[in-house]
Design an enzyme around this catalytic site. Structure first.
Site, short mmCIF file in Angstrom:
data_model
loop_
_atom_site.label_atom_id
_atom_site.label_comp_id
_atom_site.label_asym_id
_atom_site.label_seq_id
_atom_site.Cartn_x
_atom_site.Cartn_y
_atom_site.Cartn_z
N ASP A 188 -0.84 -4.18 2.47
CA ASP A 188 0.49 -4.05 3.03
C ASP A 188 1.17 -2.82 2.43
O ASP A 188 1.09 -2.60 1.22
CB ASP A 188 1.32 -5.29 2.72
CG ASP A 188 1.59 -6.13 3.94
OD1 ASP A 188 2.74 -6.11 4.41
OD2 ASP A 188 0.67 -6.80 4.44
N ASP B 256 4.82 -2.48 6.93
CA ASP B 256 5.89 -3.48 7.04
C ASP B 256 7.17 -2.85 7.60
O ASP B 256 7.57 -1.77 7.19
CB ASP B 256 6.14 -4.07 5.65
CG ASP B 256 7.19 -5.16 5.63
OD1 ASP B 256 6.94 -6.22 6.21
OD2 ASP B 256 8.26 -4.93 5.03
N GLU C 2 4.48 -2.82 11.93
CA GLU C 2 5.22 -4.03 12.33
C GLU C 2 6.50 -3.59 13.03
O GLU C 2 7.41 -3.08 12.41
CB GLU C 2 5.56 -4.89 11.11
CG GLU C 2 6.32 -6.14 11.48
CD GLU C 2 6.97 -6.84 10.28
OE1 GLU C 2 7.22 -8.06 10.37
OE2 GLU C 2 7.22 -6.17 9.26
N HIS D 128 1.63 -14.53 8.26
CA HIS D 128 2.40 -15.14 7.18
C HIS D 128 3.85 -15.41 7.60
O HIS D 128 4.57 -16.14 6.91
CB HIS D 128 2.39 -14.21 5.97
CG HIS D 128 3.07 -12.91 6.24
ND1 HIS D 128 2.56 -11.97 7.10
CD2 HIS D 128 4.23 -12.38 5.77
CE1 HIS D 128 3.37 -10.92 7.16
NE2 HIS D 128 4.39 -11.15 6.36
N ASP D 129 4.29 -14.79 8.70
CA ASP D 129 5.68 -14.93 9.16
C ASP D 129 5.84 -15.95 10.28
O ASP D 129 6.92 -16.06 10.85
CB ASP D 129 6.19 -13.57 9.67
CG ASP D 129 6.66 -12.67 8.54
OD1 ASP D 129 7.06 -13.19 7.48
OD2 ASP D 129 6.64 -11.44 8.73
#
Length: 585
Positions: A103, A211, A268, A343-344
């Site tokens: 990330d 991110d 993202e 993960h979100d």
């Protein structure tokens, strides 16, 4: 030219598996997963068909937001290991002909990062004085100090925090411990590129998931956000901070670094970015990002702008959103992604199919077919391979550990909500909270589900269904969800011209007036136009219901079934409950 001779960028045909290190596997037998645990399980991932591993943040961090608050880009959180462990992971992946990406969290840092601490104390003329976004206070009619704007933080409350030392407010789009970096400062950008990107690419890393990459460029003049929630004090700044005036300038700088190292970049794009806007980020000629995540399908079934308010969804809606995300790059020099969990998000089998004992396995296989047979780079999340479910509805509020959930509940109580009302809100939280994706991976049916040593206490409670849903049991069951994923990925790789690069065409879905039918069917067309192709067209049939469904598509009887989650009977025009079928015509 046969499929094996086709030449495309390596990342286009990748099967990427996202790992949440804290919950994956503990080789040290502690409360959390660790990097050595990931290394131990690489052969398992390889056997699944995975060729690229993506690690969520594992850098040095106070862990206010589970590692997204980074205090040192060039060090590893001791919870997960050491810098040497990270180097070993890269080597071990490469030894297996696998890639690994990390990330890249560069919109903000932790307030414990040395850059921010220096910025707080910086005197006039100090080079880091404006590496973060500082603004003076406003004063209201009563002489009270007020934040510069009405912007809301994504995790509740104001997006501005007062700093006594500087006597100014700083911006934090997320928690107050995550101050936003000032990308307008060229020296700050150079430091990000050097410390957070090139440091790792020089060590052999293959790229990054980037991110919140569309909020780097903030406006020059900070104005109040539009009033979209009249009852709220703080308003969403999404329309102001997303896709800002210099965002593509910054990403082109970053893209030059990625190109230098042949590194992949997966952006993202949150905050309701349109497909038209997304094309600006992923056009090959722009040389910014390799591809991006768009969340239209993932966010289906939740009220827009509300994190924990579910709403009904229909197969018609799913069909239209799938078509949108599969076709927006058509006729453009761009590439797309396929993503259903991360993960979100909460667990897809609990949100989009049926996690009951009766239908858990068969409906999870149906979702597997939906995901794996879409075009673009495939992203899977840990636990999808065995259809891990949402946490049980009877768990108490104390079991929810995500800062987003905790802050939401705190905010509701501050608004005067009673415990009865809070308990009603828990239904939405149980369905949609990020906590659902963060329970430890269920490796076996023994103590702690094999996630860590028997005498250790996992950092988060393990889902109660681990004895029924675990990797060890599914390994030995030829009809398991795990082994079905292996078959589906193998089919995807066997026919890349259809299932990775194929042109998506929506064949059949029933509109919202036909409540009794929940069938989605789409075709995948081979665009290579090779004369050697024996099977230029595939059809994917999906029954999103627990009932029998008719599929009035001509020619199904003559089709060859490549994959089905039911026994290989003669193809018919009726689908059994949660049946999925992949056919070549």
């Amino acid at each position: 030219m046969c499929d094996s001779e086709r030449q495309v960028p390596w990342w286009r045909e990748a099967v990427v598996y996202q790992i949440w290190p804290k919950s994956f596997y503990s080789a040290r037998g502690t409360s959390t997963g660790d990097i050595q645990g990931i290394i131990e399980k690489l052969d398992y991932l390889k056997s699944l068909g995975v060729d690229t591993v993506w690690l969520s943040p594992h850098y040095a961090s106070p862990m206010v937001d589970e590692g997204y608050d980074i205090s040192d880009y060039q060090d590893i959180n001791p919870l997960f290991g050491t810098l040497a462990d990270a180097d070993e992971l890269i080597k071990q992946c490469h030894d297996r002909q696998m890639r690994v990406i990390f990330d890249l969290v560069a919109a903000y840092t932790s307030d414990q990062h040395k850059w921010f601490q220096e910025s707080c104390s910086a005197a006039e003329g100090n080079p880091k004085r404006d590496w973060y976004i500082w603004r003076p206070a406003k004063v209201d009619a009563n002489g009270n100090r007020r934040p510069p704007t009405n912007w809301a933080s994504s995790f509740g409350g104001s997006a501005w925090e007062w700093n006594e030392e500087r006597q100014q407010y700083y911006l934090h789009t997320y928690t107050k411990q995550q101050p936003d970096l000032n990308w307008r400062n060229e020296e700050c950008r150079k430091a990000i590129y050097e410390n957070a990107i090139e440091f790792w690419l020089k060590r052999g890393l293959d790229g990054f998931r980037v991110d919140t990459c569309n909020i780097y460029s903030k406006p020059e003049v900070f104005t109040n956000a539009p009033i979209t929630k009249p009852e709220a004090e703080w308003q969403s700044p999404d329309s102001i901070i997303a896709n800002g005036p210099h965002i593509h300038e910054y990403l082109k700088e970053m893209g030059q670094i990625f190109e230098k190292y042949d590194a992949v970049s997966v952006g993202e794009l949150g905050r309701s970015t349109s497909t038209e806007e997304a094309l600006k980020y992923v056009a090959s000629s722009a040389k910014e990002l390799s591809m991006v995540f768009l969340f239209d399908v993932v966010n289906m079934g939740r009220v827009k702008g509300e994190k924990f308010t579910p709403k009904p969804w229909t197969v018609s809606e799913l069909a239209k959103l799938t078509e949108k995300l599969q076709t927006y790059v058509d006729d453009h020099d761009a590439w797309q992604t396929t993503l259903l969990e991360s993960h979100d998000t909460a667990r897809s089998v609990s949100r989009f199919s049926n996690d009951s004992l009766k239908f858990h396995s068969i409906s999870a296989k149906m979702l597997c077919v939906y995901t794996v047979m879409l075009s673009g780079t495939l992203f899977l999340y840990q636990g999808m391979d065995i259809a891990m479910t949402n946490i049980p509805s009877f768990w108490g509020q104390e079991e929810y550990l995500d800062v987003q959930t905790i802050n939401f509940l705190k905010e509701q109580r501050e608004k005067g909500k009673s415990e009865t009302e809070i308990n009603q809100l828990m239904r939405g939280i149980n369905l949609l909270a990020r906590d659902n994706a963060r329970t430890p991976v269920q490796w076996g049916d023994g103590p702690n589900a094999g996630f860590t040593a028997a005498n250790a206490k996992p950092w988060m409670r393990i889902n109660d269904n681990y004895k029924q849903v675990n990797i060890a049991q599914q390994e030995t069951d030829g009809d398991s969800v795990l082994n079905f994923y292996r078959k589906a990925i193998a089919v995807r790789k066997q026919y890349p011209a259809l299932f990775i690069n194929g042109k998506f065409s929506l064949l059949l879905y029933y509109d919202d007036k036909h409540e009794g039918s929940k069938v989605l069917a789409f075709a995948k067309l081979d665009q290579s136009h090779s004369e050697e192709k024996s099977f230029p067209k595939a059809i994917v049939l999906l029954n999103f219901s627990a009932g029998m469904q008719d599929v009035p598509i001509d020619g199904l009887q003559e089709g060859k079934v490549l994959l089905s989650n039911y026994s290989p009977d003669e193809p018919s025009e009726r689908l059994q409950p949660y049946e999925s079928r992949v056919m070549i015509l």
